[in-house]
Each structure stands twice: as structure tokens, then as C-alpha cells.
Design an enzyme around this catalytic site. Structure first.
Site, PDB file in Angstrom:
ATOM      1  N   HIS A 133       1.718   1.999   9.447  1.00  0.00           N
ATOM      2  CA  HIS A 133       2.944   1.349   9.923  1.00  0.00           C
ATOM      3  C   HIS A 133       3.562   2.072  11.121  1.00  0.00           C
ATOM      4  O   HIS A 133       4.301   1.466  11.895  1.00  0.00           O
ATOM      5  CB  HIS A 133       4.005   1.319   8.813  1.00  0.00           C
ATOM      6  CG  HIS A 133       3.969   0.106   7.954  1.00  0.00           C
ATOM      7  ND1 HIS A 133       2.997  -0.108   7.020  1.00  0.00           N
ATOM      8  CD2 HIS A 133       4.794  -0.972   7.897  1.00  0.00           C
ATOM      9  CE1 HIS A 133       3.233  -1.257   6.405  1.00  0.00           C
ATOM     10  NE2 HIS A 133       4.310  -1.798   6.924  1.00  0.00           N
ATOM     11  N   TYR A 158       1.747   1.236  -1.515  1.00  0.00           N
ATOM     12  CA  TYR A 158       1.049   2.242  -2.304  1.00  0.00           C
ATOM     13  C   TYR A 158       1.704   3.624  -2.172  1.00  0.00           C
ATOM     14  O   TYR A 158       1.474   4.500  -3.009  1.00  0.00           O
ATOM     15  CB  TYR A 158      -0.397   2.388  -1.808  1.00  0.00           C
ATOM     16  CG  TYR A 158      -1.329   1.254  -2.145  1.00  0.00           C
ATOM     17  CD1 TYR A 158      -0.903   0.100  -2.808  1.00  0.00           C
ATOM     18  CD2 TYR A 158      -2.681   1.348  -1.807  1.00  0.00           C
ATOM     19  CE1 TYR A 158      -1.788  -0.915  -3.096  1.00  0.00           C
ATOM     20  CE2 TYR A 158      -3.571   0.340  -2.112  1.00  0.00           C
ATOM     21  CZ  TYR A 158      -3.130  -0.791  -2.753  1.00  0.00           C
ATOM     22  OH  TYR A 158      -4.018  -1.789  -3.047  1.00  0.00           O
ATOM     23  N   GLU A 164       9.475  -2.433   8.720  1.00  0.00           N
ATOM     24  CA  GLU A 164       9.385  -3.794   8.172  1.00  0.00           C
ATOM     25  C   GLU A 164      10.684  -4.566   8.373  1.00  0.00           C
ATOM     26  O   GLU A 164      10.665  -5.794   8.448  1.00  0.00           O
ATOM     27  CB  GLU A 164       8.999  -3.743   6.693  1.00  0.00           C
ATOM     28  CG  GLU A 164       7.586  -3.222   6.536  1.00  0.00           C
ATOM     29  CD  GLU A 164       6.944  -3.566   5.212  1.00  0.00           C
ATOM     30  OE1 GLU A 164       7.670  -3.744   4.229  1.00  0.00           O
ATOM     31  OE2 GLU A 164       5.693  -3.634   5.178  1.00  0.00           O
ATOM     32  N   ASP A 219      -6.375  -2.732   3.497  1.00  0.00           N
ATOM     33  CA  ASP A 219      -5.103  -2.011   3.520  1.00  0.00           C
ATOM     34  C   ASP A 219      -4.230  -2.563   2.405  1.00  0.00           C
ATOM     35  O   ASP A 219      -4.442  -3.670   1.911  1.00  0.00           O
ATOM     36  CB  ASP A 219      -4.399  -2.180   4.875  1.00  0.00           C
ATOM     37  CG  ASP A 219      -3.091  -1.399   4.952  1.00  0.00           C
ATOM     38  OD1 ASP A 219      -2.998  -0.308   4.367  1.00  0.00           O
ATOM     39  OD2 ASP A 219      -2.140  -1.882   5.597  1.00  0.00           O
ATOM     40  N   SER A 220      -3.196  -1.804   2.037  1.00  0.00           N
ATOM     41  CA  SER A 220      -2.238  -2.303   1.047  1.00  0.00           C
ATOM     42  C   SER A 220      -1.447  -3.485   1.600  1.00  0.00           C
ATOM     43  O   SER A 220      -0.949  -4.304   0.835  1.00  0.00           O
ATOM     44  CB  SER A 220      -1.286  -1.190   0.622  1.00  0.00           C
ATOM     45  OG  SER A 220      -0.558  -0.722   1.732  1.00  0.00           O
ATOM     46  N   CYS A 274      -5.985   2.348   5.353  1.00  0.00           N
ATOM     47  CA  CYS A 274      -4.721   2.660   4.675  1.00  0.00           C
ATOM     48  C   CYS A 274      -4.761   4.150   4.388  1.00  0.00           C
ATOM     49  O   CYS A 274      -5.675   4.629   3.706  1.00  0.00           O
ATOM     50  CB  CYS A 274      -4.644   1.862   3.372  1.00  0.00           C
ATOM     51  SG  CYS A 274      -3.270   2.324   2.285  1.00  0.00           S
ATOM     52  N   ASN A 275      -3.793   4.869   4.937  1.00  0.00           N
ATOM     53  CA  ASN A 275      -3.798   6.320   4.760  1.00  0.00           C
ATOM     54  C   ASN A 275      -3.651   6.720   3.305  1.00  0.00           C
ATOM     55  O   ASN A 275      -4.325   7.635   2.835  1.00  0.00           O
ATOM     56  CB  ASN A 275      -2.669   6.936   5.587  1.00  0.00           C
ATOM     57  CG  ASN A 275      -3.001   6.979   7.056  1.00  0.00           C
ATOM     58  OD1 ASN A 275      -3.551   7.952   7.538  1.00  0.00           O
ATOM     59  ND2 ASN A 275      -2.709   5.912   7.776  1.00  0.00           N
ATOM     60  N   THR A 276      -2.750   6.041   2.569  1.00  0.00           N
ATOM     61  CA  THR A 276      -2.531   6.425   1.172  1.00  0.00           C
ATOM     62  C   THR A 276      -3.800   6.192   0.351  1.00  0.00           C
ATOM     63  O   THR A 276      -4.209   7.066  -0.426  1.00  0.00           O
ATOM     64  CB  THR A 276      -1.348   5.643   0.580  1.00  0.00           C
ATOM     65  OG1 THR A 276      -0.181   5.859   1.393  1.00  0.00           O
ATOM     66  CG2 THR A 276      -1.044   6.094  -0.836  1.00  0.00           C
ATOM     67  N   CYS A 282       0.223   7.099   8.755  1.00  0.00           N
ATOM     68  CA  CYS A 282       0.502   5.844   8.059  1.00  0.00           C
ATOM     69  C   CYS A 282       0.361   4.737   9.094  1.00  0.00           C
ATOM     70  O   CYS A 282       0.880   4.862  10.208  1.00  0.00           O
ATOM     71  CB  CYS A 282       1.915   5.853   7.468  1.00  0.00           C
ATOM     72  SG  CYS A 282       2.447   4.252   6.804  1.00  0.00           S
TER      73      CYS A 282
END
Lengths: 275, 275
Positions: free
Chosen positions: B190, B45, B155, B13-14, B76-78, B188
Site C-alpha cells: 500500500h 492480514y 485507503e 495479495d490480501s 503481499c509483504n505480510t 507494504c
């Protein structure tokens, strides 16, 4: 094309925010040529470690030096706060950061010592306490407040927006519980975009502190550094010129960056700094 | 130390979000060993170009393959949306992304076609229309909505917070003007942290759509891919093990990451992928 007479100045930021500093520089030094580098592939720096920010900033500064910059402006608060010494150690040309000029601008605005300055900045800048040290050296007491949501809100374009006002109310209420500032220093080059909202919220919360943007003060410091280095050419004339480079999408840089620079950015060069 | 019998699975993942996928995987495949890589020096990302995301994701995937991964999970979706084909072309081991399992999970949740799915994701994921394509292949109509402030809010730790509710009200009101979804897919990694707030806001706005997290579905897809590749060891037993690597501050990774993983992260290895 006529021979260039003025100095070449490299301006570095993690992204677009440093264009507010370039905006202050353009009218100030006739005949100068600016190379602006936005490290957009690796932004944001504001929540990253000192080691990582220093690695990125040094590689970017060396790139600008190799491109012929006679002087470097680190137009990024986080890179200045965490890595100015590393950049100076790695480069042979003069390097100007934004933190010391910002503290100078705060002193000029309050016009007295002792005075109290509230510094709004990224988490990394706050943790470095670079503003605290720079203000302390001038007899100013600094209270530093991390405002991690302000960059994403500015980038979302929510400049005059109820959510941004609510976030500012929370951050500034917390900060004013610890400080009664004479000035509020914008310690991140994104924040000038929401300076009006910051001023309005300070008034709503009963503070008459003046909001200070370090861009203009940084530009003055650059002019002094050029003179000191003998790079200010007396017979330079004509408008300053600039070119822009970015490490991620050049289309996005041209589009978003023009908001920060206040004029169109006709062309952007894509760089690969190895990241 | 006994000889390892189960497969080694690389999870990329990023940053920290992919740890929600690792959390789903840990109880599912006994005897597996996981190497998690968070590219924290170059995150996020979600607002970067396809070319940059592909370069970062491919270098990270190759690192995990070189470390002995038998299978890679792009958690990571992106990175999945923008670079899954590039990663598969560069790697010789099977690669599982999160987008197709997410669409499958949405189909399983709504239990019918045609049906409408609202996908909440980063700007880059939305622009790729990867979810639109994955849903369309299953007979689902997808409406994709970029929600750039949700990652910074999560975050900041503002999970159950009035500002997060206001931001969700704005994003979801805009989205529900264009869709009457049967399911809302969290595109995503997150977003599972604010899943309760998303569900509550959907109800406030009159939608009874079910909120779907692709982490569990991705874990099931990984188990199937392991079987297909002959890597599921029948006599594997015992708890799965994991190790974590990050490209920026390992202290921050251990601290923030444990919230996503739901258990302490005792040790994190610092990597330099050249960025």
C-alpha cells in the site's frame, strides 16, 4: 459445580468492540452465562460487502446457537445493519441487534420528536442506512457519517492524541455542515473508547449534542427479550459468568479485549469457523 | 483466439496493494498471462497471527496453482514474511515473494555494505523480522518500524493530506531516533501510494535516505525465476494479459484496484475460498 439456572447468552462481534456490550450486560442479568465470540480472523467487517458480512455473521451466530445459546446478541453494528434479517432467518433462538436499541437510546436522550441524530459509523453501516430506518421509525431524523479511520486510531491506542483530534475535527466538521444534531449516536462498538474525544470536539465545534453509546440500551433490550422468551429465571442469583472465543490469536484477544471489557480475560478459546 | 504461448503467472495479495507489483510485471514479460487474486473478504492480514495468515495465503496460492499458474508471486509483504515457507511447502510450482527482492533492491540502491535500511511495514511483518533476516543475509542492517495507520490512511484516499503528514512525522521521528538509514524500504504494497509524502517527510526530518519500492525488484526476480524454470518463451510477443479475482465485492475491487494498477480493471471474478 452447581447446576446452572440462568440463561446462556451468545454475544457476537467481528472483534473486540462488542465486549463493551458484554460489559453492560454482565451486571444486569444475575445468573446468566455469556459466550462471547470475536471473529478476529476475518475482521474488520466495516468496509466489506453485505454478502460477505452476512456469510460471516450467520456462521458465527449458528456456532453460538449450537453451543447452547438461548438468545443471541449481535454486538456489532456492521453485522446488525447488514445481516440482522439473515441471522434471524438462520437461527431459531431470539436475536437482538444493536441498531434499534441505539435509536431507542437516542430518543430517550433527546426526550422529544422531531429531533435530529448524527450517527457515526463504519462505511458499510452508513451505506446500509439501517440507522436511518431505525431512527425514522421513532420520529427521529438521522444524518449518517462514515468515519473509517476511527477504528484503526482506537486500535493504535491513540485515544487522547492530537491526530485523533484532527481526524475528529475533519469528520465532525463535515457532518455538522449537514446536521444540527440533538444527539450523536456512536454506531460502532469501537467508538466508546474515544467518546470523550468526540464530546470534546463537538463542544469545540459549537455543538452541545449529547453522545450516546448503545451498549447500555442494548443490555436493557436483552433483559426484555429474555423476559419475553421466558428465559429470565426469577431465583437466579450470583454473578454472571462468561467465556470468550476468537478465530485469531487468543493472546491478542485476551490483551486487547480486556481494555474493552474493563476487566481481565483469563482464558480465550481458539475457534476455526472455516475461514 | 490464438493459442497462448507465454507463461501463466499467479499473483496473490490480501487486497489491492499487490496490483502495484502486477503493474511492474505487465510490461516486463511479453506474452505472459496473469491471474491476480485479492483476498478482500479476509483482509487486512497485517494485524493477524502467523497461523491465520498462513492458512489464508496457502488456500489462495493453491487456488491459483489449480487455475494453471506456472509460477506464483506472493505480492503481499505480510503473507511473504509470515508464510512463504508454508506456501512453498504446499505448492509444486516456483513461488516468488516480495521480501528478498525488496532487500536486494535496497542493496542496489545504497550500493555499499555495511549500510542501514529502515523498513516500514505492518505490525505482523515487523514482528516476523523477515526483512531483518533478508537484509542481514546481504550485509545490510535493518531497523523495522510498524506503521499500522498508513494502510487505512491510503485507503481513505488521504494521500496528500495534513493528517497523513502528521502520522508520518510521528512514525518517522520514532524510527529516526533509532536509525540513520541510507535507504527506506516500503515493506507494504500500500505504501507506494504515499511514497512522495514519505520522501518529503524524511527530508523535513533531515534524512536524505532514498525510498525504495520492491515492486520493480520483484518483477525482475520473477523474470529470472521464469528463465530458471524454463518458462520464459523466447518467441512470446504481444502485450501481457491479466484477469482479476476477489473474494469480496467485485465492484469495489474494480474501482479501488484501478488506482493501484494505474489502468482500468474491466472485469473481476468473485471467488468463494470458503472463508
Amino acid at each position: 459445580m452447581s447446576e446452572r439456572r440462568g440463561p446462556t447468552i451468545g454475544v457476537f462481534d467481528s472483534g473486540f468492540g462488542g465486549l463493551t456490550v458484554l460489559r453492560g450486560l454482565l451486571p444486569l442479568i444475575p445468573g446468566a452465562h455469556y459466550i462471547y465470540l470475536g471473529d478476529t480472523a476475518r475482521l474488520p467487517y466495516g468496509a466489506k460487502s453485505r454478502e460477505t458480512v452476512a456469510r460471516y455473521a450467520v456462521s458465527s451466530a449458528l456456532y453460538l446457537q449450537d453451543r447452547g445459546a438461548d438468545l443471541l446478541v449481535i454486538a456489532c453494528n456492521t453485522a446488525t445493519a447488514l445481516a440482522l434479517d439473515d441471522i434471524r432467518a438462520a437461527c431459531s433462538v431470539p436475536v437482538v441487534g444493536v441498531v434499534a436499541p441505539g435509536a431507542q437510546a437516542a430518543l430517550a436522550a433527546v426526550g422529544k420528536v422531531p429531533a435530529e441524530v448524527l450517527v457515526l459509523a463504519t462505511a458499510a453501516t452508513v451505506q446500509s442506512h439501517a440507522y436511518h430506518a431505525a431512527c425514522d421509525a421513532l420520529g427521529l431524523a438521522a444524518v449518517e457519517k462514515a468515519c473509517p479511520l476511527l477504528v484503526p486510531l482506537a486500535e493504535e491506542g491513540w485515544v487522547d492524541h492530537p491526530v485523533t483530534r484532527d481526524v475528529l475535527r475533519i469528520y465532525l466538521t463535515e457532518a455538522l455542515a449537514e446536521a444540527s444534531p440533538d444527539a450523536v449516536l456512536l454506531g460502532c462498538t469501537h467508538y466508546p473508547l474515544i467518546a470523550d474525544a468526540i464530546t470534546a470536539m463537538l463542544r469545540e465545534l459549537g455543538s452541545d449534542a449529547r453522545v450516546i453509546d448503545s451498549a447500555e440500551a442494548t443490555a436493557q433490550t436483552v433483559a426484555q427479550a429474555l423476559s419475553k422468551a421466558g428465559l429470565m429465571v426469577a431465583d437466579s442469583a450470583g454473578e454472571a459468568t462468561f467465556e470468550c472465543c476468537a478465530t485469531d490469536s487468543v493472546e491478542k484477544f485476551a490483551r486487547l479485549g480486556s481494555q474493552f471489557l474493563g476487566r481481565p480475560i483469563p482464558q480465550v478459546e481458539l475457534l476455526d469457523l472455516g475461514g
